[in-house]
Design a protein around this motif. Sequence first.
Motif, PDB file in Angstrom:
ATOM      1  N   ALA A  45     -55.290 -26.896  52.523  1.00  0.00           N
ATOM      2  CA  ALA A  45     -54.219 -25.909  52.542  1.00  0.00           C
ATOM      3  C   ALA A  45     -54.769 -24.534  52.889  1.00  0.00           C
ATOM      4  N   LEU A  72     -50.675 -23.195  48.197  1.00  0.00           N
ATOM      5  CA  LEU A  72     -50.941 -24.599  47.883  1.00  0.00           C
ATOM      6  C   LEU A  72     -52.363 -24.774  47.372  1.00  0.00           C
ATOM      7  N   THR A 108     -52.915 -26.563  43.839  1.00  0.00           N
ATOM      8  CA  THR A 108     -53.667 -27.808  43.621  1.00  0.00           C
ATOM      9  C   THR A 108     -54.876 -27.554  42.731  1.00  0.00           C
ATOM     10  N   ALA A 142     -44.633 -30.911  48.312  1.00  0.00           N
ATOM     11  CA  ALA A 142     -45.174 -29.626  48.772  1.00  0.00           C
ATOM     12  C   ALA A 142     -46.006 -29.809  50.030  1.00  0.00           C
ATOM     13  N   PHE A 143     -46.721 -30.942  50.136  1.00  0.00           N
ATOM     14  CA  PHE A 143     -47.576 -31.145  51.302  1.00  0.00           C
ATOM     15  C   PHE A 143     -46.839 -31.860  52.437  1.00  0.00           C
ATOM     16  N   ILE A 191     -41.298 -25.492  47.788  1.00  0.00           N
ATOM     17  CA  ILE A 191     -42.360 -24.642  47.259  1.00  0.00           C
ATOM     18  C   ILE A 191     -41.791 -23.368  46.650  1.00  0.00           C
TER      19      ILE A 191
END
Lengths: 418, 130, 331
Positions: A128, A136, A140, A198-199, B2
């Motif tokens: 990220a 991110l 993480t 999120a990814f 997000i």
Amino acid sequence: MNNESQKITTPRQGKTYTIPIGPVHPALKEPIEFSFELDGERIVGVDIRPGYAHRGIEFMGMKRNLIQVLYLSERICGICSISHPLALTQAVENAAGIEVPPRAQYIRTIIGELERIQSHLLWAGVAAHELGFDTLLHLTWKVREKVMDLLEDLTGNRVDYAIPIFGGVRRDIPAAKGDLAHAVLRYYRDLLQGLMDAFLEDKSVEMRTRHVGALSRGDALRLCAVGPTARAAGVEKDVRQDMPYFAYADLEVRAITPRDFEQEPVGDVFDTIIVRLLEVAQSIEIVERALCEMPEGELVSIPKVAALLSFLKKAEGEGIGRHEAPRGEVFHYVRLEAGIEEPIVWKVKAPTYSNLMAWVPKFMGAEVADIPIIAASIDPCMCCMDRVHVADRSGRASIRMKEELIRLSREKTRRILG
Amino acid sequence: MIFVTLVRQLLDRPATNPFPTRHMPRSIIRLLERARRGKGAIHPPVPVPAGMRGKLVYDRDKCIGCQLCVRVCPARVIEFRSEQKKIRMHVARCTFCSQCVDACPVAALATSREFLLADTDRRSRNLIVE
Amino acid sequence: MTGGIGAAIWQGATVLIGGALLGLVYKGIDRKLAARMQARIGPPLRQPFFDVVKLLAKENVVPDHAIAWLFNGAPVVSLAAVSSLLFYLPLGGFAPLLGGHGDLVLVIYLLAVPAIAMMVGGFAAASPYASVGAQREMVMLMSYEFPLVIALVSIAWRLSTILPEASVFSLSVLAANPLWDWVGPLGAVGLVLLALALLVVTPAELSKIPFDIPEAETEIAGGLLAEYSGRNLALFYLADAVKTVAMAALLVALFFPYGLADRLWLSGPLAGLVDVAFFLIKVLVVVFFSVIVVRVGFARLKIDQAARLFWIPVTGISLVGMVLLILDRVA
């Protein structure tokens, strides 16, 4: 590596120029030198020169007794700090013929899988960051702390856990700690869907990683890629599945590919994200099952350290150990001789060594902006991988390629015979 | 999404473990000294688990001078003093594997939970156990 | 005029120094809020001031192969351009200092100057990273200028149809006559679309993630800024801080120029104070949504993706906005 890249380099069209990346560059977490040949922003040639983090660890190991080597092997890599000892213990146990009690096998499995969780989360954060998505990264790495704390609680150390020993493990996981582990695993289970969203659902991540650094299945097989790099390309290759060791045979581990996410694998960066995040889920499952199914019993087959040292001194033979590290297969070879405490030969092949060549097809045709994320996509660990450093102080040193070395050695054989 | 996480984190407390003080003090040694005497609060270090492998503890009376710990130590922390048949440990080199603790046949060695071992002098009193 | 020179100098100095201080304060707020959104503590609010002071104290390195006068000149030109922007923008309740001497078109040019200065500095640095960064900056400039100009000109044109006598490109006129008061529902939708387009252009104009492509720390090691250090870097840093405020102030002047004092029936110095405070809050809101949230919520785009984004969707949005304004006039 020179000839490889020259072979793949496409003929020059128009004016190209060379841009160096490394040995020191913000995109690289460890030193390695790339030199890219660019046509505008497009990469048309790449040369990779490793060797900046060579520490001569194998040589150091050949001057120490095996118990000391065990802790040295732990320091080959800071992130897969249990993968190397696990491979080494297997190699030595294989050479000396030491049995490992079942409970110890399960504990090794559990720590190994917890390490995979932390390593993959660490990678996701780094990836990220390479994309310029620092939120991110922080997210993480924030959630990664939980498994680091768990590892510290189970083993006594945050990294370099010092858990395996030849013939077993050094610390038990009592029931109370098992409950703690279950709680942490539940935390990750609840969190994982959000992390996957999120990814994998984020538009900007997808724009930066889809069809970037693609590796075909054929290239992955031809270049002997291992670990998530190969699995992302659709090669169902996992030591835990192919040659089960520890408790993996009981736990029915299966290689994860993007097909498990209902995607046809193309081996790009997006696929490596899929594979790694799914492997986190898989590891959670493995640890949960292993904690429940762990049999009672001994932790180590030779409990006294003095007895172990003298047993290893008498041992003779050669052995191999392989373990599916978070980055792919790690392979250790040792050769022991009776009466000598030190290993006669110790050879380490870290996963990055196998994945290095996969970089070349991944980089070709990509853009400058893709360099950091493609470089990160194989989760490289230079200091694990570096086996030689070419110093050129006098200006006389030269690099010789495989074909030339074979020719030279054949000539020498003929000379000796002739 | 997000952005939900962003809003939540904006309103939550930060996850960072704070430094002992908000700003760099003029002298760290004096700051720690003052904190030890109970003057001036510092952010406490994070709690460590019970089984953490910290600084080594040595029971000199129990030691029989067998040198097994010297043989297994991967970092060559332990110096054998042959005239006294006792050991001296240079903790600055220690990698906290606690293999010496496992090796000791008379349980003269143990790990403590002390981990604040930073020092400018590797021979300081804090870093030598004997 | 003669008596006013002293006062004008004082006013000018206040605007310049105030703009720089304000820029750094907003940068501090930006960093703090971004950090909190990432669950970090973040630096103290005054960190940007420390940064500038520290950079000014550091050695100013000029690479051996660089063209020194261009390399050193670029940051000065950049800061000068953004500082002069402040003279043309209405700040709070006050009319722009040089309102009579330049208009929106000049502002568009002045906004482009820092980017061009950085580009020149990047090429002059004779570093491969800086050259790649300069090429990218050029592409970025060509991408986001078009929707920016469409939006600004459409607004001015629509105003000219309403106030044929006024010099509609003057920012004080634009700020004094917010279009919202004149247009019908179609025009209002058009204005919202134009505001949206400008909100997307803002982070690109300021080289912030996802459009910090010319600097791209992990790719080209800071790109344009790779070779800059010491005083030069401090000037670029200040220019960036001031430009953030200027860009936000421009958006505020075009779309939310309303003051609070009139509505609260205030007068005298208190009114000015309330209006300035309200203006600062408006700028902060614009900075929050178009810079801070965007830069923590997205990954960095690639240059071709950014160019495509500005050429197709963002230009499209601003063209639709323009057409709606035209239709509003016809209807």
